[in-house]
Structures are given as C-alpha cells and as structure tokens.
Design a protein around this motif. Structure first.
Motif, PDB file in Angstrom:
ATOM      1  N   MET A   1      59.029  81.066  40.774  1.00  0.00           N
ATOM      2  CA  MET A   1      59.159  79.684  40.424  1.00  0.00           C
ATOM      3  C   MET A   1      58.521  79.482  39.061  1.00  0.00           C
ATOM      4  O   MET A   1      57.573  80.143  38.702  1.00  0.00           O
ATOM      5  CB  MET A   1      58.457  78.842  41.495  1.00  0.00           C
ATOM      6  CG  MET A   1      58.452  77.382  41.213  1.00  0.00           C
ATOM      7  SD  MET A   1      57.594  76.414  42.467  1.00  0.00           S
ATOM      8  CE  MET A   1      58.494  76.834  43.914  1.00  0.00           C
ATOM      9  N   ARG A   2      59.053  78.564  38.297  1.00  0.00           N
ATOM     10  CA  ARG A   2      58.507  78.253  36.978  1.00  0.00           C
ATOM     11  C   ARG A   2      58.049  76.803  36.972  1.00  0.00           C
ATOM     12  O   ARG A   2      58.637  75.959  37.619  1.00  0.00           O
ATOM     13  CB  ARG A   2      59.551  78.478  35.901  1.00  0.00           C
ATOM     14  CG  ARG A   2      60.203  79.822  36.037  1.00  0.00           C
ATOM     15  CD  ARG A   2      60.134  80.844  34.988  1.00  0.00           C
ATOM     16  NE  ARG A   2      59.529  80.694  33.742  1.00  0.00           N
ATOM     17  CZ  ARG A   2      58.573  81.517  33.312  1.00  0.00           C
ATOM     18  NH1 ARG A   2      58.111  82.454  34.076  1.00  0.00           N
ATOM     19  NH2 ARG A   2      58.083  81.397  32.115  1.00  0.00           N
ATOM     20  N   ALA A   3      57.001  76.550  36.249  1.00  0.00           N
ATOM     21  CA  ALA A   3      56.476  75.194  36.107  1.00  0.00           C
ATOM     22  C   ALA A   3      56.136  74.959  34.649  1.00  0.00           C
ATOM     23  O   ALA A   3      55.957  75.911  33.878  1.00  0.00           O
ATOM     24  CB  ALA A   3      55.242  75.014  36.978  1.00  0.00           C
ATOM     25  N   SER A   4      56.061  73.716  34.254  1.00  0.00           N
ATOM     26  CA  SER A   4      55.680  73.373  32.880  1.00  0.00           C
ATOM     27  C   SER A   4      54.212  72.991  32.843  1.00  0.00           C
ATOM     28  O   SER A   4      53.737  72.243  33.700  1.00  0.00           O
ATOM     29  CB  SER A   4      56.517  72.197  32.377  1.00  0.00           C
ATOM     30  OG  SER A   4      57.869  72.551  32.327  1.00  0.00           O
ATOM     31  N   ASP A   5      53.497  73.510  31.813  1.00  0.00           N
ATOM     32  CA  ASP A   5      52.107  73.099  31.666  1.00  0.00           C
ATOM     33  C   ASP A   5      52.049  71.791  30.877  1.00  0.00           C
ATOM     34  O   ASP A   5      53.073  71.197  30.543  1.00  0.00           O
ATOM     35  CB  ASP A   5      51.259  74.209  31.021  1.00  0.00           C
ATOM     36  CG  ASP A   5      51.634  74.501  29.573  1.00  0.00           C
ATOM     37  OD1 ASP A   5      52.420  73.736  28.971  1.00  0.00           O
ATOM     38  OD2 ASP A   5      51.124  75.493  29.032  1.00  0.00           O
ATOM     39  N   TRP A   6      50.848  71.323  30.590  1.00  0.00           N
ATOM     40  CA  TRP A   6      50.647  70.030  29.934  1.00  0.00           C
ATOM     41  C   TRP A   6      51.377  69.957  28.590  1.00  0.00           C
ATOM     42  O   TRP A   6      51.878  68.912  28.192  1.00  0.00           O
ATOM     43  CB  TRP A   6      49.151  69.793  29.746  1.00  0.00           C
ATOM     44  CG  TRP A   6      48.840  68.455  29.172  1.00  0.00           C
ATOM     45  CD1 TRP A   6      48.522  68.179  27.876  1.00  0.00           C
ATOM     46  CD2 TRP A   6      48.817  67.203  29.851  1.00  0.00           C
ATOM     47  NE1 TRP A   6      48.306  66.843  27.706  1.00  0.00           N
ATOM     48  CE2 TRP A   6      48.480  66.204  28.921  1.00  0.00           C
ATOM     49  CE3 TRP A   6      49.050  66.817  31.161  1.00  0.00           C
ATOM     50  CZ2 TRP A   6      48.364  64.875  29.244  1.00  0.00           C
ATOM     51  CZ3 TRP A   6      48.929  65.480  31.482  1.00  0.00           C
ATOM     52  CH2 TRP A   6      48.599  64.528  30.534  1.00  0.00           C
ATOM     53  N   ASP A   7      51.455  71.077  27.877  1.00  0.00           N
ATOM     54  CA  ASP A   7      52.093  71.106  26.553  1.00  0.00           C
ATOM     55  C   ASP A   7      53.588  71.380  26.620  1.00  0.00           C
ATOM     56  O   ASP A   7      54.236  71.535  25.595  1.00  0.00           O
ATOM     57  CB  ASP A   7      51.408  72.159  25.676  1.00  0.00           C
ATOM     58  CG  ASP A   7      49.950  71.811  25.424  1.00  0.00           C
ATOM     59  OD1 ASP A   7      49.661  70.609  25.183  1.00  0.00           O
ATOM     60  OD2 ASP A   7      49.104  72.719  25.484  1.00  0.00           O
ATOM     61  N   GLY A   8      54.144  71.463  27.826  1.00  0.00           N
ATOM     62  CA  GLY A   8      55.570  71.676  27.977  1.00  0.00           C
ATOM     63  C   GLY A   8      55.991  73.131  28.004  1.00  0.00           C
ATOM     64  O   GLY A   8      57.169  73.436  28.058  1.00  0.00           O
ATOM     65  N   ARG A   9      55.040  74.067  27.937  1.00  0.00           N
ATOM     66  CA  ARG A   9      55.377  75.491  28.007  1.00  0.00           C
ATOM     67  C   ARG A   9      55.645  75.873  29.451  1.00  0.00           C
ATOM     68  O   ARG A   9      54.940  75.435  30.360  1.00  0.00           O
ATOM     69  CB  ARG A   9      54.233  76.336  27.451  1.00  0.00           C
ATOM     70  CG  ARG A   9      53.975  76.136  25.979  1.00  0.00           C
ATOM     71  CD  ARG A   9      52.841  77.043  25.538  1.00  0.00           C
ATOM     72  NE  ARG A   9      51.645  76.750  26.315  1.00  0.00           N
ATOM     73  CZ  ARG A   9      50.527  76.254  25.800  1.00  0.00           C
ATOM     74  NH1 ARG A   9      50.431  76.009  24.527  1.00  0.00           N
ATOM     75  NH2 ARG A   9      49.485  76.017  26.573  1.00  0.00           N
ATOM     76  N   GLU A  10      56.669  76.702  29.656  1.00  0.00           N
ATOM     77  CA  GLU A  10      56.954  77.175  31.015  1.00  0.00           C
ATOM     78  C   GLU A  10      56.031  78.328  31.366  1.00  0.00           C
ATOM     79  O   GLU A  10      55.822  79.238  30.573  1.00  0.00           O
ATOM     80  CB  GLU A  10      58.411  77.622  31.126  1.00  0.00           C
ATOM     81  CG  GLU A  10      59.367  76.473  31.226  1.00  0.00           C
ATOM     82  CD  GLU A  10      60.710  76.892  31.772  1.00  0.00           C
ATOM     83  OE1 GLU A  10      60.865  78.057  32.192  1.00  0.00           O
ATOM     84  OE2 GLU A  10      61.603  76.044  31.786  1.00  0.00           O
ATOM     85  N   VAL A  11      55.480  78.264  32.557  1.00  0.00           N
ATOM     86  CA  VAL A  11      54.590  79.311  33.049  1.00  0.00           C
ATOM     87  C   VAL A  11      55.028  79.704  34.449  1.00  0.00           C
ATOM     88  O   VAL A  11      55.626  78.912  35.170  1.00  0.00           O
ATOM     89  CB  VAL A  11      53.111  78.846  33.061  1.00  0.00           C
ATOM     90  CG1 VAL A  11      52.606  78.600  31.653  1.00  0.00           C
ATOM     91  CG2 VAL A  11      52.948  77.594  33.893  1.00  0.00           C
ATOM     92  N   ALA A  12      54.740  80.946  34.827  1.00  0.00           N
ATOM     93  CA  ALA A  12      55.059  81.411  36.179  1.00  0.00           C
ATOM     94  C   ALA A  12      54.140  80.715  37.165  1.00  0.00           C
ATOM     95  O   ALA A  12      52.952  80.513  36.908  1.00  0.00           O
ATOM     96  CB  ALA A  12      54.885  82.925  36.268  1.00  0.00           C
ATOM     97  N   PHE A  13      54.695  80.333  38.301  1.00  0.00           N
ATOM     98  CA  PHE A  13      53.926  79.616  39.312  1.00  0.00           C
ATOM     99  C   PHE A  13      54.365  80.103  40.681  1.00  0.00           C
ATOM    100  O   PHE A  13      55.524  80.018  41.030  1.00  0.00           O
ATOM    101  CB  PHE A  13      54.176  78.103  39.176  1.00  0.00           C
ATOM    102  CG  PHE A  13      53.438  77.281  40.177  1.00  0.00           C
ATOM    103  CD1 PHE A  13      52.080  77.046  40.042  1.00  0.00           C
ATOM    104  CD2 PHE A  13      54.104  76.738  41.260  1.00  0.00           C
ATOM    105  CE1 PHE A  13      51.393  76.283  40.962  1.00  0.00           C
ATOM    106  CE2 PHE A  13      53.435  75.975  42.184  1.00  0.00           C
ATOM    107  CZ  PHE A  13      52.076  75.740  42.032  1.00  0.00           C
TER     108      PHE A  13
END
Length: 92
Positions: free
Chosen positions: A1-13
């Motif tokens: 699953m991918r999620a967006s961090d506060w700055d809009g970057r996609e990170v693995a989650f």
C-alpha cells in the motif's frame, strides 16, 4: 500500500491485516443520517470500536453475522456500517 506524507511524497505503508471480532450490533427501526444527529450519536456511542483507528479506508471489508437465538432473519432489511473517520489535509 502507498500513502502520501505531509509534503505529498508517496511512501510505502504496511498497515497489516485489521480485525474486529465479537462486535455487537444495534437493532433499531431507523436509519442513521449524514450528518449524524445528536440523538443518533448517543444511540450508537456504546457500539463504537477503535481497532481500526488510523488505518486507511481503501480496503476490502467482510461482514459476518452469526445466527443467534432471537435473531429473525426475515425481519432484517438493511445494514448500515458507521465509519467515524477524520482526515487532516495540509491547506496550501
């Protein structure tokens, strides 16, 4: 699953599997509305669970109802699932 961090970057989650077992159901001859009224919030408050708090909603869900003494399946018309979810988004 991918999620967006506060700055809009996609990170693995990886949230892993989530389960709610043994939850109770409320039998009421009414429909809960959106937005939910104060009376409806008071009605469902004892039934709210917190096992899935903080998990993304983009998922597959399975609902199992078990036959118990006193449950008349012929009278079951509708099932509503209440998701009390708040999402914070950065305002630009």
């Amino acid at each position: 699953m991918r999620a967006s961090d506060w700055d809009g970057r996609e990170v693995a989650f990886d949230a892993g599997p989530g389960r709610i077992e043994g939850a109770r159901a409320l039998a009421a001859e009414r429909y809960l509305t959106t937005p939910m009224s104060t009376a409806d919030r008071g009605l469902i408050a004892p039934y709210l669970r917190r096992e899935l708090v903080g998990r993304p909603l983009l998922s597959a869900f399975r609902l199992r109802l078990y036959d118990q003494r006193g449950l008349d399946w012929t009278r079951l018309d509708d099932i509503q699932v209440v998701v009390d979810y708040t999402q914070w988004e950065q305002q630009r």
